[in-house]
Design an enzyme around this catalytic site. Structure first.
Site, PDB file in Angstrom:
ATOM      1  N   GLY A 152       0.934  -0.977   0.009  1.00  0.00           N
ATOM      2  CA  GLY A 152       0.179  -0.149  -0.058  1.00  0.00           C
ATOM      3  C   GLY A 152       0.879   1.326  -0.175  1.00  0.00           C
ATOM      4  O   GLY A 152       1.993   1.424   0.883  1.00  0.00           O
ATOM      5  N   SER A 153       0.815   1.901  -1.159  1.00  0.00           N
ATOM      6  CA  SER A 153       1.871   3.066  -1.029  1.00  0.00           C
ATOM      7  C   SER A 153       1.573   4.137  -2.230  1.00  0.00           C
ATOM      8  O   SER A 153       0.093   4.102  -2.798  1.00  0.00           O
ATOM      9  CB  SER A 153       3.227   2.355  -1.282  1.00  0.00           C
TER      10      SER A 153
END
Length: 228
Positions: free
Chosen positions: A189-190
């Site tokens: 997640g980024s």
């Protein structure tokens, strides 16, 4: 089930995910032995881990003079911003497009436009929510500066998020890259920031869904089309 239908649901997995799937699978087996309902939860987790590390083939546009999205996700920011100093792109503002990746997106990152990598720069930092504007300055990040064939330069920055704890980049300075080539991955997640070169025009809007290596995010302009 036909081959075409099977390929719709079963995607290739990046080698980086193998040990994580193995760990999740082993945990699922243990949970089944302890209490079957927990085992089903473990199985669901295993499937999700596999899905996270999927690495499907993408069809990159072959027309010259365009940039494609480096990541799956949603455009979260579209504004002028000063690029990270470590990329050597100067202290003036460049148009920045930010693509936020949730834990459900494919996290393999791709090169937006063909060129030579002139700088790879990693900087440790915090793990704030990647959707926040200040994540570009405060979070752990790894950036690439890439020279186009016409001499213009742009930047693409991998930014860790609230859940992400590892940025992977497997390219080095001096390498020649084609549009859509894989260059890295972030767990879990980024966000990716793209700093457009001079003369490029954004072709996306905030909230638009991106497909890495396929969705056109910008027009490089006449110089980019000639060099293409």
């Amino acid at each position: 089930m036909s081959v075409s239908m099977l390929s719709t649901f079963v995607k290739p997995m990046h080698p980086e995910g193998r040990r994580f799937v193995a760990i999740a699978g082993a945990l699922a087996v243990i949970l089944f032995l302890v209490w079957p309902p927990l085992g089903w939860i473990g199985l669901g987790l295993t499937i999700w881990v596999y899905y996270f590390f999927r690495d499907p083939e993408r069809v990159t546009p072959d027309r010259p003079g365009v940039m494609v999205s480096p990541a799956d996700g949603v455009v979260s920011l579209l504004e002028p911003a000063v690029p990270p100093a470590e990329l050597g792109l100067g202290d003036g503002e460049m148009m920045r497009i930010s693509v936020f990746m949730s834990v459900f997106n494919c996290h393999v990152n791709r090169v937006p436009a063909a060129g030579r990598i002139t700088r790879v720069a990693y900087r440790p930092g915090k793990f704030l929510n990647a959707s926040l504007d200040k994540a570009s300055a405060d979070n752990e990040r790894n950036g690439l500066a890439i020279d186009l064939a016409d001499g213009r330069r742009y930047g693409v920055v991998q930014i860790a998020g609230l859940v992400a704890r590892r940025i992977l980049c497997w390219v080095g300075e001096g390498e020649e890259m084609a549009t859509g080539d894989r260059f890295g991955l972030i767990r879990f997640g980024s966000r990716l920031d793209i700093y457009l070169p001079e003369g490029a025009t954004p072709l996306v809007a905030i909230g638009q869904t991106m497909v890495a290596g396929e969705t056109v995010i910008a027009d490089l302009g006449v110089a980019g089309a000639v060099a293409g």
